[in-house]
Design a protein around this motif. Structure first.
Motif, PDB file in Angstrom:
ATOM      1  N   ASP A 190      -3.664  -1.142   3.951  1.00  0.00           N
ATOM      2  CA  ASP A 190      -2.391  -0.715   3.372  1.00  0.00           C
ATOM      3  C   ASP A 190      -1.313  -1.790   3.475  1.00  0.00           C
ATOM      4  O   ASP A 190      -0.530  -1.998   2.544  1.00  0.00           O
ATOM      5  CB  ASP A 190      -1.915   0.573   4.056  1.00  0.00           C
ATOM      6  CG  ASP A 190      -0.816   1.267   3.271  1.00  0.00           C
ATOM      7  OD1 ASP A 190      -1.118   1.775   2.185  1.00  0.00           O
ATOM      8  OD2 ASP A 190       0.342   1.274   3.741  1.00  0.00           O
ATOM      9  N   LYS A 191      -1.240  -2.494   4.596  1.00  0.00           N
ATOM     10  CA  LYS A 191      -0.221  -3.537   4.748  1.00  0.00           C
ATOM     11  C   LYS A 191      -0.436  -4.677   3.763  1.00  0.00           C
ATOM     12  O   LYS A 191       0.516  -5.258   3.241  1.00  0.00           O
ATOM     13  CB  LYS A 191      -0.238  -4.081   6.178  1.00  0.00           C
ATOM     14  CG  LYS A 191       0.319  -3.125   7.219  1.00  0.00           C
ATOM     15  CD  LYS A 191       0.367  -3.781   8.588  1.00  0.00           C
ATOM     16  CE  LYS A 191       0.969  -2.833   9.615  1.00  0.00           C
ATOM     17  NZ  LYS A 191       1.026  -3.440  10.973  1.00  0.00           N
ATOM     18  N   TRP A 192      -1.694  -4.988   3.490  1.00  0.00           N
ATOM     19  CA  TRP A 192      -1.998  -6.103   2.603  1.00  0.00           C
ATOM     20  C   TRP A 192      -1.787  -5.745   1.135  1.00  0.00           C
ATOM     21  O   TRP A 192      -1.446  -6.608   0.338  1.00  0.00           O
ATOM     22  CB  TRP A 192      -3.426  -6.585   2.833  1.00  0.00           C
ATOM     23  CG  TRP A 192      -3.538  -7.348   4.117  1.00  0.00           C
ATOM     24  CD1 TRP A 192      -3.322  -8.689   4.315  1.00  0.00           C
ATOM     25  CD2 TRP A 192      -3.868  -6.809   5.395  1.00  0.00           C
ATOM     26  NE1 TRP A 192      -3.502  -9.016   5.641  1.00  0.00           N
ATOM     27  CE2 TRP A 192      -3.839  -7.875   6.333  1.00  0.00           C
ATOM     28  CE3 TRP A 192      -4.178  -5.541   5.874  1.00  0.00           C
ATOM     29  CZ2 TRP A 192      -4.114  -7.723   7.692  1.00  0.00           C
ATOM     30  CZ3 TRP A 192      -4.455  -5.364   7.227  1.00  0.00           C
ATOM     31  CH2 TRP A 192      -4.415  -6.451   8.113  1.00  0.00           C
ATOM     32  N   ASN A 225       4.900   2.028   6.180  1.00  0.00           N
ATOM     33  CA  ASN A 225       4.900   0.600   6.492  1.00  0.00           C
ATOM     34  C   ASN A 225       6.204   0.159   7.151  1.00  0.00           C
ATOM     35  O   ASN A 225       6.279  -0.907   7.747  1.00  0.00           O
ATOM     36  CB  ASN A 225       4.682  -0.226   5.213  1.00  0.00           C
ATOM     37  CG  ASN A 225       3.256  -0.121   4.721  1.00  0.00           C
ATOM     38  OD1 ASN A 225       2.351   0.074   5.523  1.00  0.00           O
ATOM     39  ND2 ASN A 225       3.047  -0.262   3.413  1.00  0.00           N
ATOM     40  N   LYS A 281       0.433  -3.606   0.259  1.00  0.00           N
ATOM     41  CA  LYS A 281       1.858  -3.258   0.234  1.00  0.00           C
ATOM     42  C   LYS A 281       2.107  -1.831  -0.241  1.00  0.00           C
ATOM     43  O   LYS A 281       3.108  -1.541  -0.891  1.00  0.00           O
ATOM     44  CB  LYS A 281       2.617  -4.260  -0.641  1.00  0.00           C
ATOM     45  CG  LYS A 281       2.514  -5.697  -0.132  1.00  0.00           C
ATOM     46  CD  LYS A 281       3.262  -6.669  -1.026  1.00  0.00           C
ATOM     47  CE  LYS A 281       3.138  -8.094  -0.502  1.00  0.00           C
ATOM     48  NZ  LYS A 281       3.853  -9.074  -1.368  1.00  0.00           N
TER      49      LYS A 281
END
Length: 428
Positions: free
Chosen positions: A350-352, A427, A354
């Motif tokens: 998820d962080k990658w 995030n 965004k």
């Protein structure tokens, strides 16, 4: 507690059969099995902790409506429509039926047993804050002791030497074991049980997201270590059983024959206690998890009300219609299983990506379509499912992997305006 929740009767039946069929390649085969049969559930628990504490928090990253529908189907399919009733029937068939005379088997004896089984399940589930004490501190040690006795005999007095690998294990033991672990569907159970373990963690005073994730990860690692030890032991039992008990068609028969060989007439009692304890803890976990979710979703009915409702419903199904429900539920579970794995993997990416909703949608749509085809195949409609037979790994129920990756990459390439507000919140 988490170890005991995962270790149901099905988990005890797969590894012995794997061991007997893989023979002298059992160590390679069990390594593949552990990768998916233990690794995926561990990732599932961590994914739910990271996403907010419920499968809904993860699934609604695709779309709020999808999240609600997916989660309700998930809980009902693996809960009162399949998993919970099966715990009682398996306990009865292995732990009670062998000791009954043929003319008294079934009917009223199953009814009495299921009433007792679900009365205990409901009683132990009514107070979720005490589940750690009731399962983790009491039932788990009992289960571990019984399992140690069951498989200990195979190590102290080995039944024989492993034979040659058969079936798919002869050509590719690791891949075949990998697929067997995948087909346990334990990643779905991870999403369901995660809500129980996270509620237990929060009841101990840890409410900050990072603390919950850390505690859930630690609990998951302990459970994974315990499961791996049990699976390796059971596969060793199966691998060394060939000369003593001959070829067996299924893991249940293999366990029964091995217990009888190792312990004589007491073997059936030991096996019955092991299966009964495993099924009871799984039943408690499923009832508690399902009731927790539905009480939050439909607050007009209390948690205790749902515990009683699902316990009574499961008791009735176990007596009157389990076979029919399994025929419906298994295709549904097969259909949603690939989507479950995609959601788990996406939670770690998820962080990658965004938090872009288009990535989730792009990965889920082809996975859903292929999952429907797999579900139809499981229901017997193989002609319809054959439309996707050209996909790589489709014959191994892994045909969704490449389309999911391609769909996710397409979603990633779409404009930034497709960002999911739900994911963006997590995030920050």
């Amino acid at each position: 507690m988490l170890f005991a929740l995962f270790l149901g009767a099905g988990n005890m039946i797969f590894p012995p059969l794997l061991g007997q069929q893989s023979g002298d390649s059992s160590w390679v085969a069990i390594a593949g099995f552990l990768l998916t049969g233990v690794g995926l559930p561990l990732l599932g628990v961590i994914a739910i902790a990271k996403s907010g504490g419920s499968p809904l928090d993860l699934a609604r990253r695709v779309h709020p409506i999808f999240g609600i529908i997916f989660t309700i189907i998930l809980y009902l399919a693996i809960g009162p429509f399949f998993g919970i009733p099966r715990t009682a029937t398996v306990s009865y068939e292995i732990g009670v039926l062998p000791f009954l005379e043929q003319d008294s088997a079934g009917g009223w004896t199953l009814l009495l047993f299921s009433i007792l089984f679900f009365t205990v399940t409901a009683w132990l589930s009514l107070n979720p804050a005490k589940l750690v004490d009731r399962i983790g501190k009491f039932l788990t040690p009992v289960l571990v002791i019984i399992l140690t006795v069951l498989v200990g005999g195979a190590f102290i007095n080995p039944m024989g030497k492993p034979g040659q690998a058969t079936a798919g294990y002869a050509e590719s033991p690791f891949i075949t074991g990998f697929l067997e672990g995948y087909l346990t569907l334990d990643a779905i159970a991870a999403l369901v049980f995660a809500i129980v373990i996270i509620s237990a963690i929060q009841s101990k005073g840890m409410t900050e997201r990072k603390s919950v994730v850390r505690a859930a990860t630690f609990a998951g690692l302990i459970a994974a270590t315990g499961l791996a030890a049990v699976y390796i032991s059971l596969s060793y039992l199966g691998a060394t059983s060939l000369n003593a008990i001959g070829v067996q068609d299924n893991g249940g028969a293999l366990l029964a024959a091995s217990a009888s060989y190792l312990y004589g007439s007491s073997g059936a009692i030991i096996l019955g206690l092991a299966i009964g304890a495993a099924c009871l803890t799984t039943s408690i976990g499923l009832v508690s998890a399902t009731s927790t979710y539905f009480a939050k979703t439909f607050p007009k009915v209390s948690y205790k009300g749902f515990v009683l409702l699902f316990s009574v419903f499961s008791m009735l199904i176990a007596n009157v219609g389990l076979a029919q429900l399994i025929a419906v539920s298994v295709p549904v579970l097969v259909m949603i299983y690939p989507m479950t794995i995609v959601l788990i993997v996406m939670s770690f990416l998820d962080k990658w990506v965004k938090g872009k909703r288009s990535v989730y949608i792009g990965a889920i749509i082809p996975t859903l379509l292929i999952g429907i085809m797999d579900g139809l195949a499981a229901a017997g409609f193989t002609s319809l499912a054959s439309a996707f037979s050209f996909l790589p790994l489709m014959a191994s129920s892994l045909g969704w992997i490449l389309p999911a990756i391609i769909g996710g990459l397409i979603g990633l390439a779409l404009p930034e305006t497709a960002r999911s507000q739900v994911s963006a919140k997590y995030n920050n």
